[in-house]
Design a protein around this motif. Structure first.
Motif, PDB file in Angstrom:
ATOM      1  N   LEU A 429      18.321  11.545  13.200  1.00 39.91           N
ATOM      2  CA  LEU A 429      19.250  10.604  12.578  1.00 39.91           C
ATOM      3  C   LEU A 429      20.342  11.387  11.860  1.00 39.91           C
ATOM      4  CD1 LEU A 429      16.651   8.168  10.925  1.00 39.91           C
ATOM      5  CD2 LEU A 429      17.790   7.893  13.136  1.00 39.91           C
ATOM      6  N   GLU A 446      11.261  -3.936  17.311  1.00 38.22           N
ATOM      7  CA  GLU A 446      11.918  -4.847  16.373  1.00 38.22           C
ATOM      8  C   GLU A 446      12.033  -4.280  14.963  1.00 38.22           C
ATOM      9  OE1 GLU A 446       7.595  -6.446  16.813  1.00 38.22           O
ATOM     10  OE2 GLU A 446       9.116  -5.430  18.044  1.00 38.22           O
ATOM     11  N   HIS A 447      11.358  -3.163  14.694  1.00 37.09           N
ATOM     12  CA  HIS A 447      11.428  -2.544  13.361  1.00 37.09           C
ATOM     13  C   HIS A 447      12.266  -1.268  13.346  1.00 37.09           C
ATOM     14  CE1 HIS A 447       8.591  -5.434  11.969  1.00 37.09           C
ATOM     15  NE2 HIS A 447       7.575  -4.963  12.664  1.00 37.09           N
ATOM     16  N   ARG A 448      12.941  -0.958  14.430  1.00 33.54           N
ATOM     17  CA  ARG A 448      13.646   0.325  14.523  1.00 33.54           C
ATOM     18  C   ARG A 448      15.068   0.280  13.962  1.00 33.54           C
ATOM     19  NH1 ARG A 448      11.544   2.579  20.462  1.00 33.54           N
ATOM     20  NH2 ARG A 448       9.319   2.595  19.888  1.00 33.54           N
ATOM     21  N   VAL A 449      15.539  -0.906  13.646  1.00 36.14           N
ATOM     22  CA  VAL A 449      16.847  -1.050  13.003  1.00 36.14           C
ATOM     23  C   VAL A 449      16.645  -1.832  11.710  1.00 36.14           C
ATOM     24  CG1 VAL A 449      19.198  -1.918  13.184  1.00 36.14           C
ATOM     25  CG2 VAL A 449      18.043  -0.997  15.215  1.00 36.14           C
ATOM     26  N   ARG A 451      18.491  -2.817   7.912  1.00 36.64           N
ATOM     27  CA  ARG A 451      19.655  -2.818   7.021  1.00 36.64           C
ATOM     28  C   ARG A 451      19.248  -3.614   5.786  1.00 36.64           C
ATOM     29  NH1 ARG A 451      25.957  -4.027   8.602  1.00 36.64           N
ATOM     30  NH2 ARG A 451      26.754  -4.336   6.500  1.00 36.64           N
ATOM     31  N   GLU A 551      21.682   1.507   6.090  1.00 42.30           N
ATOM     32  CA  GLU A 551      21.391   1.178   7.483  1.00 42.30           C
ATOM     33  C   GLU A 551      20.685   2.348   8.143  1.00 42.30           C
ATOM     34  OE1 GLU A 551      23.970  -1.214  10.405  1.00 42.30           O
ATOM     35  OE2 GLU A 551      24.423   0.889  10.869  1.00 42.30           O
ATOM     36  N   ASN A 553      19.214   3.142  11.805  1.00 42.83           N
ATOM     37  CA  ASN A 553      19.223   2.669  13.181  1.00 42.83           C
ATOM     38  C   ASN A 553      18.636   3.752  14.072  1.00 42.83           C
ATOM     39  OD1 ASN A 553      19.908   1.899  15.858  1.00 42.83           O
ATOM     40  ND2 ASN A 553      21.593   0.630  15.085  1.00 42.83           N
ATOM     41  N   ALA A 554      17.344   3.601  14.376  1.00 47.36           N
ATOM     42  CA  ALA A 554      16.675   4.605  15.206  1.00 47.36           C
ATOM     43  C   ALA A 554      17.124   4.531  16.655  1.00 47.36           C
ATOM     44  CB  ALA A 554      15.161   4.433  15.117  1.00 47.36           C
ATOM     45  N   ASP A 555      17.717   3.412  17.055  1.00 42.31           N
ATOM     46  CA  ASP A 555      18.172   3.275  18.442  1.00 42.31           C
ATOM     47  C   ASP A 555      19.426   4.086  18.714  1.00 42.31           C
ATOM     48  OD1 ASP A 555      16.065   1.580  19.082  1.00 42.31           O
ATOM     49  OD2 ASP A 555      17.185  -0.233  18.574  1.00 42.31           O
ATOM     50  N   ASP A 556      20.385   4.059  17.753  1.00 42.32           N
ATOM     51  CA  ASP A 556      21.610   4.837  17.984  1.00 42.32           C
ATOM     52  C   ASP A 556      21.679   6.106  17.143  1.00 42.32           C
ATOM     53  OD1 ASP A 556      22.381   4.094  15.427  1.00 42.32           O
ATOM     54  OD2 ASP A 556      24.014   2.774  16.062  1.00 42.32           O
TER      55      ASP A 556
END
Length: 645
Positions: A429, A446-449, A451, A551, A553-556
């Motif tokens: 990250l 569903e828990h990877r983002v 804020r 924030e 955000n593990a996806d991005d």
């Protein structure tokens, strides 16, 4: 240097590592090859020195040690009888000595190294000594090998900081061959899902201490490594794929005939790897760029411990190799997740082993071109030649046979064609708070983002008090700072996970951000860990205030506080808590290490030399080593106090 079938990204990452490490690696190899050229070093000792070296040896061994015709093997052990993982080592030295004699050598117990348990010290003051125990172990290993009596080494260790410390120490004698000798995991106890349920129930006040202790005792019940997939078992898997174990040695249970046979085989094997044998294989040559890339890929494919984003970087530096977090990130993008071992699933390490284990995992990764097939190993052949095999006993004799062609339990272990996820279990990250690591293999999509507003804490105790007082029943990003290596030795904060799990299960958006460490068993909560720069070196985490929206955000791969950059920079940095202590429980003895340690993304190590000079420093850090006063910022690279190990 690379196999022609190698995946393009693996080849590119390896090439980048080699290019940026060219000068430091060449310097390291020159030094160990010069040491090797001197021949068996005890042959050059003065008579008084040599007599001291064999004074306590048995009569026959004394005669052999007077000359240099037979290899002498050092045994360095982390044995103690309090820790389950290291208790089996009590009997290993005698077994190993006999095996070395049978192979035509001699062996001496050269020294012991400390071994502490993060499971015991979780949430306690002793945890602040934990990471630095790696440096102590490395130095103790060097002391054991410093007597110029040895032609090779057998390194006995399993857990957390012990294996990296042994490797770092052995690499300072990189002209010697070395084999790591594991002890194996304990047999399976209470299922991990039930253990986790009881822990969370205790955090909610639904069960008492007696029921919790019963569950823990049923989980950790006998000799051997704990069976969850934390740092200890990650150590075993990673170093086997790096070629430092005999094939399939990692996960055979202790006190079994096969475990005994593998231990004895290690003693015989290292004897033949010395300069006096037929297959000279020094550890400094085995651990090249290919080996470290192989270790990272295996870590990612298996969902292993995030602690290795520290340990592998520090180990690589000891071999003159400049390994960085961006290398992990690039490899993670192309490495599929092939295993689900607790906390990434309900199975334990014994289930992984029974499903096909190391031989199947290595075979799948080799066939996909994700490992360097030609990497050198201690087994007397390349990774591809030996590590698709698994050990077995045939009429009492140790043999190796081909591993299974398919997984025997696809709920635990799968092939590359049908992975649990298309990428690896670790992600990096970055953002206006710095750089951090997150382990996503146990986190539901569903828990990877997340804020949510920040709630800032100076330590674990503050967080747990707020939780018990009902102050956190809302969306929250818990920020636990002043937990980095310079602040207090970078303790693990695993004790926070059950409480955070309660909040997440209640439907809240929850995350953790810390400059501290998190256990390999960090579990289901999104946790941005190892954040650097740390608060103690004026990192932005020191300027976060309660209510700031963060924030993750593990996806991005983003980590940011939604505060104007100018406003954030203008805020005063928070000081450590008035309750923070640097004395008691041995903490005062580690003050020089806290002062000298480098940043988390550079291995959180005090050994910042090994030929990796300022020219490799991406952050413009200082040129100070362990004894220096100007330690640089948390973005410092691997700097040198003198250019040599």
């Amino acid at each position: 240097m690379t196999d022609t079938r190698l995946h393009a990204t693996v080849a590119d990452v390896t090439r980048r590592i080699a290019d940026r490490s060219a000068a430091s690696r060449a310097d390291y190899l020159t030094r160990i090859r010069e040491a090797a050229a001197q021949g068996p070093t005890r042959g050059g000792l003065a008579c008084s020195n040599l007599a001291h070296g064999f004074a306590a040896a048995e009569p026959g061994a004394k005669d052999l040690l007077r000359g240099t015709l037979k290899p002498n093997i050092a045994i360095v052990s982390a044995y103690n009888d309090m820790l389950s993982a290291h208790k089996p080592f009590e009997t290993f030295p005698r077994q190993l000595k006999q095996a070395v004699i049978e192979a035509g050598g001699i062996a001496q117990f050269a020294g012991g190294v400390p071994a502490m348990c993060d499971g015991i010290t979780q949430g306690r003051a002793g945890m602040e000594l934990s990471l630095f125990s790696r440096e102590v172990i490395a130095m103790a290993t060097a002391i054991a090998l410093s007597h110029d009596m040895f032609d090779g080494a057998l390194l006995l260790g399993v857990c957390d900081k012990i294996v990296p410390g042994l490797v770092i120490g052995a690499l300072s004698f990189g002209h010697l061959p070395a084999i790591l000798v594991p002890a194996g995991p304990m047999t399976s106890g209470l299922p991990n899902a039930e253990k986790s349920r009881v822990r969370q129930a205790f955090a909610e006040g639904k069960v008492g201490r007696d029921e919790l202790l019963d569950a823990e005792a049923a989980s950790y019940h006998s000799e051997g490594t704990c069976t969850f997939y934390g740092t200890a078992n990650s150590n075993q898997l990673v170093v086997e794929v790096m070629g430092l174990h005999l094939p399939g040695a990692s996960f055979v249970n202790p006190n079994t005939p096969l475990r005994d046979a593998l231990t004895e085989a290690a003693g015989r094997q290292v004897t033949g790897l010395t300069a006096l044998g037929d297959d000279y294989t020094p550890i400094g040559e085995v651990l090249d760029e290919r080996a470290f890339v192989n270790g990272i890929v295996a870590l990612l494919a298996s969902g292993g411990s995030a602690n290795h984003t520290l340990h592998l970087v520090a180990m690589a530096a000891a071999a003159g190799i400049d390994l960085r977090w961006e290398d992990f990130s690039a490899l993670s993008a192309v490495t599929p997740s092939l295993a689900t071992i607790y906390p990434n699933g309900s199975a334990d390490i014994n289930h992984f082993h029974a499903a096909g284990g190391m031989a199947f995992l290595v075979g799948e990764l080799l066939d996909a071109g994700l490992l360097h097939a030609d990497a050198r190993t201690v087994a007397g052949g390349s990774l591809a030649e030996r590590y698709r095999e698994e050990p077995a006993l045939d009429d009492g004799a140790l043999t190796w046979r081909p591993g299974p062609a398919d997984s025997l339990d696809k709920s635990v272990l799968r092939g590359v064609a049908d992975p649990f996820a298309p990428d690896g279990g670790l992600r990096m990250l970055t953002g206006n708070l710095g750089n951090a690591v997150i382990k996503v293999s146990a986190i539901k999509p569903e828990h990877r983002v997340v804020r949510a507003p920040a709630r800032v804490f100076a330590d674990q105790a503050e967080f747990l008090a707020a939780f018990q007082n009902g102050e956190l029943n809302t969306d929250v990003v818990a920020v636990v700072r002043h937990q980095g290596p310079q602040a207090n030795g970078m303790p693990e904060l695993h004790k926070l996970i059950p409480a955070l799990g309660v909040l997440q299960d209640a439907g809240h958006a929850v995350a953790l951000i810390t400059d501290g460490r998190m256990s390999g068993a960090s579990g289901k909560i999104p946790a941005a860990i190892h954040l650097t720069p740390e608060a103690a070196t004026d990192g932005p985490i020191a300027r976060i205030e309660d209510g700031d929206v963060i924030e993750l955000n593990a996806d991005d791969g983003a980590l940011r506080v939604l505060v104007d950059d100018a406003e954030l920079a203008a805020r005063p940095a928070a000081a450590p808590s008035a309750s923070a202590r640097t004395t008691g429980t041995g903490r005062e003895l580690f003050a020089p290490l806290r002062a000298a340690v480098g940043a988390a993304d550079r291995g959180a190590t005090v050994f910042r030399g090994y030929g990796l000079g300022v020219g490799t420093d991406p952050g413009g850090g200082s040129d100070a080593g362990i004894a220096g006063a100007g330690m640089g910022t948390a973005s410092s690279g691997l700097t040198s106090a003198g250019g040599t190990a």
